[in-house]
Design a protein around this motif. Structure first.
Motif, short mmCIF file in Angstrom:
data_model
loop_
_atom_site.label_atom_id
_atom_site.label_comp_id
_atom_site.label_asym_id
_atom_site.label_seq_id
_atom_site.Cartn_x
_atom_site.Cartn_y
_atom_site.Cartn_z
N PHE A 64 6.65 -10.82 35.23
CA PHE A 64 5.96 -9.98 36.22
C PHE A 64 4.45 -10.08 36.01
O PHE A 64 3.68 -10.25 36.96
N MET A 65 4.02 -10.00 34.76
CA MET A 65 2.61 -10.05 34.44
C MET A 65 2.00 -11.40 34.85
O MET A 65 0.92 -11.45 35.43
N VAL A 66 2.71 -12.49 34.59
CA VAL A 66 2.22 -13.81 35.00
C VAL A 66 2.12 -13.88 36.52
O VAL A 66 1.09 -14.32 37.07
N GLY A 67 3.16 -13.44 37.20
CA GLY A 67 3.14 -13.48 38.66
C GLY A 67 2.00 -12.66 39.24
O GLY A 67 1.33 -13.08 40.19
N GLN A 68 1.76 -11.49 38.68
CA GLN A 68 0.68 -10.64 39.18
C GLN A 68 -0.69 -11.26 38.94
O GLN A 68 -1.58 -11.13 39.77
N SER A 69 -0.87 -11.92 37.79
CA SER A 69 -2.14 -12.59 37.52
C SER A 69 -2.43 -13.64 38.59
O SER A 69 -3.55 -13.73 39.09
N PHE A 70 -1.43 -14.40 38.95
CA PHE A 70 -1.61 -15.44 39.96
C PHE A 70 -1.71 -14.85 41.37
O PHE A 70 -2.41 -15.39 42.23
N THR A 71 -1.04 -13.74 41.61
CA THR A 71 -1.13 -13.08 42.92
C THR A 71 -2.55 -12.66 43.21
O THR A 71 -3.01 -12.72 44.36
N ILE A 72 -3.28 -12.25 42.18
CA ILE A 72 -4.69 -11.86 42.36
C ILE A 72 -5.48 -13.03 42.95
O ILE A 72 -6.30 -12.84 43.85
N LEU A 73 -5.21 -14.25 42.47
CA LEU A 73 -5.91 -15.42 43.02
C LEU A 73 -5.57 -15.63 44.49
O LEU A 73 -6.44 -15.94 45.30
N LEU A 74 -4.28 -15.47 44.83
CA LEU A 74 -3.89 -15.65 46.23
C LEU A 74 -4.54 -14.59 47.12
O LEU A 74 -4.99 -14.89 48.22
N GLN A 75 -4.58 -13.37 46.64
CA GLN A 75 -5.21 -12.31 47.43
C GLN A 75 -6.71 -12.55 47.56
O GLN A 75 -7.28 -12.37 48.64
N ALA A 76 -7.36 -12.93 46.46
CA ALA A 76 -8.81 -13.15 46.49
C ALA A 76 -9.18 -14.29 47.42
O ALA A 76 -10.26 -14.29 48.01
N SER A 77 -8.31 -15.27 47.56
CA SER A 77 -8.60 -16.40 48.43
C SER A 77 -7.95 -16.27 49.81
O SER A 77 -7.91 -17.22 50.57
N ASN A 78 -7.42 -15.07 50.09
CA ASN A 78 -6.78 -14.79 51.37
C ASN A 78 -5.65 -15.79 51.68
O ASN A 78 -5.52 -16.27 52.80
N GLN A 79 -4.85 -16.10 50.65
CA GLN A 79 -3.76 -17.06 50.81
C GLN A 79 -2.40 -16.46 50.49
O GLN A 79 -1.43 -17.18 50.32
#
Length: 167
Positions: A64-79
């Motif tokens: 979960f923690m790994v997925g959330q870390s990467f989700t931040i990148l997707l959200q920050a890049s609007n992807q």
């Protein structure tokens, strides 16, 4: 994303993951050591404590923690839209896993279904970040294991905080 500063974004992702992992591992270790006592105070003796169930759910925190870390990148890049359909598919599949697991092995089997969801969701998100941003996943995991760089950053943050308090 990061105004073209890919290395900085990757470094922040690694540090976010490292600090999250340290906190998660600390919380997991704490719960393994004193979790049953907390459980007893919270729920009493009427609800049985299942250490296997608790351990499976605690370990589920890591993907979960790994997925959330990467989700931040997707959200920050609007992807984030790149993963919605895959995440829905993983969620539907995990509902089946939780259901089958519950029938075959009770609550521990259902907890395995939760673990499968977390691993599946993290895999989808990491894959999306990798393809959308050309992020080097093996480099990411190697850097996450580089404790020397983490300690350097922790010292920097501590010095910064001390300086703020002294002002």
């Amino acid at each position: 994303l990061g105004e073209g500063r890919k290395e900085l974004v990757e470094r922040l992702l690694v540090r976010n993951s490292q600090i999250g992992a340290l906190l998660a591992i600390g919380a997991i270790a704490t719960m393994i050591l004193v979790g049953e006592g907390i459980y007893r105070v919270w729920l009493g003796d009427q609800v049985p404590y299942n250490s296997v169930l608790v351990l499976i759910l605690l370990v589920s925190v890591l993907p979960f923690m790994v997925g959330q870390s990467f989700t931040i990148l997707l959200q920050a890049s609007n992807q984030i839209h790149l993963t919605i359909l895959q995440l829905i598919a993983v969620a539907v599949t995990s509902i089946g896993c939780v259901s089958v697991g519950a029938v075959l092995a009770g609550l521990s089997g259902a907890a395995l279904g939760v673990f499968i969801w977390e691993v599946g969701a993290a895999t989808v998100v990491v894959s999306a970040v990798r393809s959308a941003n050309n992020t080097r996943i093996l480099h990411y995991f190697r850097e996450c294991l580089n404790l020397k760089l983490l300690l350097k950053d922790v010292r920097f943050v501590l010095r910064f905080l001390v300086a703020q308090v002294e002002e």
